[in-house]
Scaffold this active site. Structure first.
Site, PDB file in Angstrom:
ATOM      1  N   ARG A  90       0.840  -1.211   0.000  1.00 43.15           N
ATOM      2  CA  ARG A  90       0.000   0.000   0.000  1.00 43.15           C
ATOM      3  C   ARG A  90       0.870   1.254   0.000  1.00 43.15           C
ATOM      4  O   ARG A  90       0.541   2.247  -0.628  1.00 43.15           O
ATOM      5  CB  ARG A  90      -0.938  -0.039   1.204  1.00 43.15           C
ATOM      6  N   LYS A 191      -2.728   6.644   1.893  1.00 46.04           N
ATOM      7  CA  LYS A 191      -2.486   7.228   3.208  1.00 46.04           C
ATOM      8  C   LYS A 191      -1.555   8.437   3.091  1.00 46.04           C
ATOM      9  O   LYS A 191      -0.461   8.479   3.655  1.00 46.04           O
ATOM     10  CB  LYS A 191      -1.921   6.169   4.171  1.00 46.04           C
ATOM     11  N   GLU A 227     -16.031   6.844   4.728  1.00 43.26           N
ATOM     12  CA  GLU A 227     -15.346   6.288   5.897  1.00 43.26           C
ATOM     13  C   GLU A 227     -15.312   7.301   7.014  1.00 43.26           C
ATOM     14  O   GLU A 227     -15.786   8.441   6.845  1.00 43.26           O
ATOM     15  CB  GLU A 227     -13.950   5.789   5.527  1.00 43.26           C
TER      16      GLU A 227
END
Ligand code: COI
Length: 345
Positions: A90, A191, A227
């Protein structure tokens, strides 16, 4: 092989840790210049402040991505990490989006392992928390114009933590308030370091109103759930579990999210990934959220405009069964049949 002696830290009262920084012993650093374009050799250094140019890309333009994973004590006192290669993958995707070189997945896992082992006395005993691992990839070279930094640093620090939230959450949905730069080309699915602090103002207001966190809707239509500020969301209706599709520009593909989907299917639930409407959410039996920091956390209520929906929580809730299975795998109480755990000591 005999289990290792549990070399836990006697300076710390494990019952007093929360989710905050406890300075530990060592951190890991590895640098790369754009001329070289690959990370080569990293090293452990004492945990401490960084020396950065004021014009570093990370400080001025937020060129950086973070990761979050944990190391646990297993039931026999060993140290175990959970799916670290997923975080390495990721991070690579995030780095690509933010125009940064990144360590290979092998380098990432090796570095995380080295950092945890160098700080093993900070891994809490079983049942007292975990060691939170924060890998950080950032532009540390000097820039003034809008160009990628000429130098990058991969840094890993660790700190012992307990859970992020204490008990079930009371969430609020605020119309026309969006989480990250979402929509086409946005960074909501990685992120990026700049996905978090823009939420502080609204979060501060929501907390002052008595809510635990904000549940964000999609910016395009304002109809679908995305989210929370720091984790993914699931709803349960009967034997069906739904969660918004992740991995595009808007929603972070959480590793706990992905693991919980597999566990839920194994436990006999039908899991659907797709658009989750606010109406559907307000009519759910149960809602819970997932993330490295939060684990699997039940949601007690969601408030949207003047409506408040309340959900099942407690030991009989589906989220509890899922959490127990996840923690069971992480601590060795349940056999890990998928190769999710990496024993490092
Ligand atoms: C994590 O769950 O590891 C995160 O990165 C969330 C963080 C914003 C607390």
């Amino acid at each position: 092989m005999a289990p290792p002696s549990i070399n836990c830290n006697e300076e710390i009262n494990w019952d007093e840790i929360g989710f905050g920084i406890v300075p530990t012993d060592s951190m890991y650093m590895m640098k790369c210049s754009t001329e070289e374009d690959t990370f080569s050799e990293g090293t452990l250094v004492p945990y401490g402040n960084l020396h950065l140019t004021p014009s570093a890309g990370i400080l001025n333009y937020g060129q950086g991505v973070i990761e979050g994973l944990k190391a646990y004590r297993s039931k026999d006192g060993r140290i175990v990490m959970f799916r670290p290669e997923e975080n390495g993958r990721r991070m690579k995707i995030g780095a690509e989006r933010m125009c940064m070189p990144s360590p290979s997945v092998e380098q990432f896992v090796k570095a995380v392992k080295q950092t945890v082992l160098a700080n093993k006395r900070w891994v809490p005993p079983l049942g007292k928390g975990s060691l939170y691992i924060r890998p950080l990839l950032m532009g540390t070279g000097s820039v003034l114009g809008l160009v990628p930094a000429p130098e990058y640093t991969f840094l890993i620090y660790v700190t012992p933590v307990k859970t992020y939230h204490k008990g079930p959450l009371n969430l609020v949905i605020k119309d026309k308030l969006y989480r990250a730069i979402s929509g086409s080309g946005g960074t909501g699915g990685i992120k990026s370091v700049v996905n978090y602090s823009p939420a502080y103002k609204a979060l501060k207001e929501a907390r002052a109103e008595g809510f635990s966190d904000i549940l964000y809707l999609d910016a395009a239509t304002g109809k679908f759930v995305e989210e929370l500020s720091s984790c993914n969301i699931f709803l349960v209706k009967g034997k069906a579990i739904s969660t918004p599709t992740a991995g595009g520009n808007n929603i972070l593909p959480g590793i706990t999210r992905k693991s919980i989907i597999e566990i839920a299917i194994d436990l006999g639930y039908e899991v659907m990934e797709g658009e989750v409407g606010v109406d559907e959410l307000m009519e759910a039996d149960e809602v819970f959220c997932t993330g490295t920091a939060v684990g699997v956390n039940p949601v007690a209520s969601i408030t949207h405009n003047n409506n408040r929906a309340e959900y099942k929580t407690g030991p009989e809730a589906v989220s509890q069964k899922l959490l127990q299975t996840l923690v069971g795998i992480q601590t060795g109480h349940i056999q890990d049949t998928r190769g999710w755990t990496l024993q490092i000591e």
